[in-house]
Design a protein around this motif. Structure first.
Motif: not given
Length: 425
Positions: A369-378
């Motif tokens: 499992e992987e949770t992402v709360t921000s991505a490049v570009g934010d």
């Protein structure tokens, strides 16, 4: 004074040389061109160039056609969004530069100086960004090809030699004929949506030319257009004391921004899982992403670009979410399609912002499992200049390494006085 007149007065001279705003404007122009070059690898944008050449012939060589500035800008605008990888501005809920950058790039290919192109782009971006703040689409509408025309009109008028008053007239003219576009082609798996930014570029060129000819329209009618078309009253745009383009995000992935969090999670999981086979996938994410990008089993690239499940499947399969995710080969890959069909989409309101939690079950029963709360570009993770240049070289690989490097050198580091050095052939 309207927010557009104020923005024109404030931003007229363009970003100061050597400033962060000037550097960002150059990066955005480079990124848009890279996206357009990748888009021109598809047959439809090239066919559009050939078809427009009969109506808009001229000196700009593009995709095997000889086009006028306006014709080249229209083709570049349609191509730039073909893989859904170009810039955006969160406060505008859209892409202010989408029809503006092509006008500046076409002018640069036809003798304008780099400084003129950057100044016109930045000015048009500031007007379009503020228009986007005020324009909010209704369900069934699409964001492209509407308020963007105000920025295109501003840039076109400036590039045609108009002064600030001319640009203000161009905005008034565009405001009285601002269109709105429908989401319908995307839902139907048809690529007519990509003509929307081309329309905005052409409307901008027309309004800019009409303004240079001293045609005019009354002030204040953008607000009336908002009321009639959208039922909106009031609202305020960002005061003209900051460069909105400095807030613009550049996209590391091809595809709708809502899918980037899922793609980032999938990319991280692929590194961890390696070649082991995925049996089941569960994506939990925020409601707006599901409503805007919930398309399943896409049969066309335009639908796949607005599909969370396709973004997850393509990234798990290819290790990236780039133009290769939307080729005929990818869309016809039975293994990729089977993986997309296995993705379960779940709305999760437990996080305050944008996020994605991706859970994969492997054939051997292992769960990752992987949770992402921000991505490049934010806002907290802007794409660096090095990342943006690397993206351009990847998207513009069809030009050849040497030529792509020369274009990056021109747009990012050449002197503003450099004239007509952009070769789009």
């Amino acid at each position: 004074m309207s927010p557009f007149d104020a923005a024109i007065a404030w931003a007229w001279a363009g970003p100061p040389s050597g400033s962060g705003a000037e550097a960002k404007a150059r990066l955005l122009l480079l990124d848009t061109l890279g996206c357009a070059v990748a888009g021109l690898a598809h047959p439809r944008p090239r066919a559009l160039a050939a078809a427009l050449a009969s109506w808009m012939p001229g000196p700009v060589q593009l995709a095997g056609a000889a086009l006028s500035r306006a014709g080249a800008a229209a083709v570049l605008a349609a191509s730039a969004c073909w893989d859904e990888a170009n810039e955006g501005l969160a406060r505008a809920h859209g892409r202010p530069g989408l029809p503006v950058a092509p006008l500046a790039l076409a002018a640069l290919a036809d003798g304008a100086t780099l400084g003129e192109a950057v100044a016109a782009y930045a000015l048009g971006y500031e007007v379009a960004g503020r228009a986007g703040e005020l324009w909010r689409i209704r369900p069934g509408m699409h964001v492209d090809g509407s308020w963007h025309a105000l920025g295109a009109a501003t840039a076109a008028a400036r590039l045609a030699g108009g002064d600030a008053a001319t640009c203000a007239r161009a905005v008034r003219l565009a405001s009285c004929q601002v269109p709105f576009a429908l989401y319908a082609p995307i839902a139907a798996g048809m690529d007519g949506r990509n003509s929307y930014p081309a329309h905005a570029a052409l409307l901008g060129a027309l309004a800019g030319a009409a303004a240079v000819a001293r045609m005019d329209a009354p002030a204040g009618w953008f607000d009336e257009a908002r009321r009639i078309a959208l039922g909106l009253e009031g609202g305020a745009a960002e005061p003209p004391d900051t460069w909105l383009l400095e807030e613009a995000y550049l996209k590391p992935y091809a595809g709708v921004r809502h899918a980037h969090y899922a793609a980032a999670a999938a990319q991280a999981l692929r590194v961890r899982t390696g070649p082991r086979r995925v049996a089941r996938v569960r994506l939990s994410t925020y409601g707006e992403a599901l409503r805007y990008a919930g398309n399943r089993a896409p049969r066309a690239a335009i639908t796949a670009q607005f599909s969370l499940s396709w973004a997850v499947a393509a990234t798990l399969t290819q290790g990236d979410l780039g133009p290769a995710a939307y080729t005929d080969a990818a869309l016809g890959d039975p293994a990729l399609r089977a993986l997309e069909a296995s993705v379960e989409l779940v709305e999760d309101g437990s996080h305050p912002g944008r996020f994605a939690t991706l859970t994969v079950t492997l054939d051997d029963g292992t769960v990752e499992e992987e949770t992402v709360t921000s991505a490049v570009g934010d806002p907290d993770r802007p794409m660096t200049a090095e990342q943006a240049e690397a993206k351009f070289r990847r998207f513009a690989a069809g030009l050849g390494e040497a030529r792509a490097a020369a274009i990056a050198e021109l747009l990012l580091r050449a002197e503003p006085t450099t004239r007509g050095a952009l070769d789009l052939t």
